[in-house]
Design an enzyme around this catalytic site. Structure first.
Site, short mmCIF file in Angstrom:
data_model
loop_
_atom_site.label_atom_id
_atom_site.label_comp_id
_atom_site.label_asym_id
_atom_site.label_seq_id
_atom_site.Cartn_x
_atom_site.Cartn_y
_atom_site.Cartn_z
CG HIS A 139 41.12 37.51 41.94
ND1 HIS A 139 41.06 38.17 42.81
CD2 HIS A 139 40.39 38.06 41.09
CE1 HIS A 139 39.94 39.14 42.40
NE2 HIS A 139 39.27 39.11 40.48
CB SER A 266 39.85 42.43 39.21
OG SER A 266 38.79 41.62 40.22
#
Length: 310
Positions: A139, A266
């Site tokens: 992502h 992330s």
């Protein structure tokens, strides 16, 4: 920007390989150019208290000027602020700031400034696996289901800042427009396939060094300490933070741990110490009310990482 650079490799086959025995296939880690390596404790975690070590020598430094507007975790782009906020600290905040970021292994992790297709900007983390390749979450490179017109799809560009310490960039920065992921993420948005890569147009990884990565059986991962460092958005802009703890649980495609993280991390490596080297076994991607989690490096993931680093 040419779209053929943004190749999504075919979806992985079913994860049916035998995880009861170790697949002893590892890429050797590298320390890059000379400098001070952070020492390890006997239980396989980093020694981080004190921070009295000097910066590595002969680095081309750069001062970074942040954007005029606050930046948010790239996870918010695909999942929304409420879901992204689940990536969290559980109980007391055990994270420790890293200040000797020009040294190995901290310089392997890079602060990422991501520009999406709609020119919105976000933050994330990535880590080198070779001279021109960084691994990160899927992502981070490909936005799914944002609900914002023109935002979904491959991000437009990414500024890669290895070993960043706030405004100090010990290895400068490089911009990439060349990304990789798998169809399980780009087509389906399946969190089990949430990993990708950033291909840079220089050999900067030869200066920073990189992590190895490997495939281990469940029992081995459950008995090891996981290490995570990166660039959380809840701390001062561009600062590097580290935490470690044991692995809570695993399944065929994910690893779960109570290692404190926050949005902006992330894409960080979840790594262990093996034969005195540092090897990733998961890619940090998600938070949860009890544990955070990452995409497990299985044999299909390993094969893709090897292909992307070639």
């Amino acid at each position: 920007m040419t779209r053929d650079l943004h190749t999504a490799v075919s979806n992985q086959p079913g994860e049916k390989e035998d995880l009861t025995k170790e697949l002893a296939i590892f890429q050797e880690p590298s320390e890059g150019e000379p400098g001070v390596e952070n020492p390890l404790t006997t239980d396989g975690v980093e020694k981080v208290a004190g921070y009295v070590r000097s910066h590595a020598e002969s680095v081309q430094t750069e001062v970074w000027t942040p954007p005029s507007v606050p930046l948010h975790d790239i996870g918010e782009a695909s999942f929304g602020a409420a879901v992204a906020a689940l990536e969290t600290v559980h109980g007391p905040d055990d994270r420790v700031q890293i200040t000797d970021t020009a040294n190995y292994p901290w310089r392997v992790q890079s602060s990422l400034l991501i520009t999406a297709a709609d020119n919105s900007q976000w933050i994330g983390t990535g880590w080198f696996i070779g001279p021109h390749t960084l691994v990160t979450a899927g992502h981070v490179v490909y936005i799914k289901n944002s609900g914002v017109p023109g935002r979904d799809g491959w991000v437009k560009s990414m500024q890669v800042m290895p070993g960043r310490n706030a405004g100090f960039l010990p290895y400068g920065s490089v911009t990439s427009t060349n990304f990789r992921s798998v169809k399980g993420w780009t087509d389906s948005g399946d969190e089990n396939y949430d990993y990708g890569a950033v291909i840079i147009p220089t050999q900067l990884g030869s200066r920073t060094g990189w992590f190895g990565f490997g495939v281990w059986p469940d029992a081995d991962l459950l008995s090891t300490s996981g290490n995570i460092s990166g660039y959380p958005g809840d701390k001062p802009v561009g600062t590097h933070w580290y935490d470690t703890r044991g692995i809570s649980s695993v399944n065929a495609m994910k690893v779960y741990y109570d290692i404190d993280t926050a949005g902006g991390q992330s894409g960080s490596a979840v790594y262990r110490v093996h034969n005195e080297g540092r090897y990733a076994f998961a890619v940090h991607a998600y938070g949860g009310p009890i544990t955070n989690s990452g995409t497990r490096i299985t044999r299909p993931v390993y094969d893709n990482l090897m292909a992307w680093s070639a």
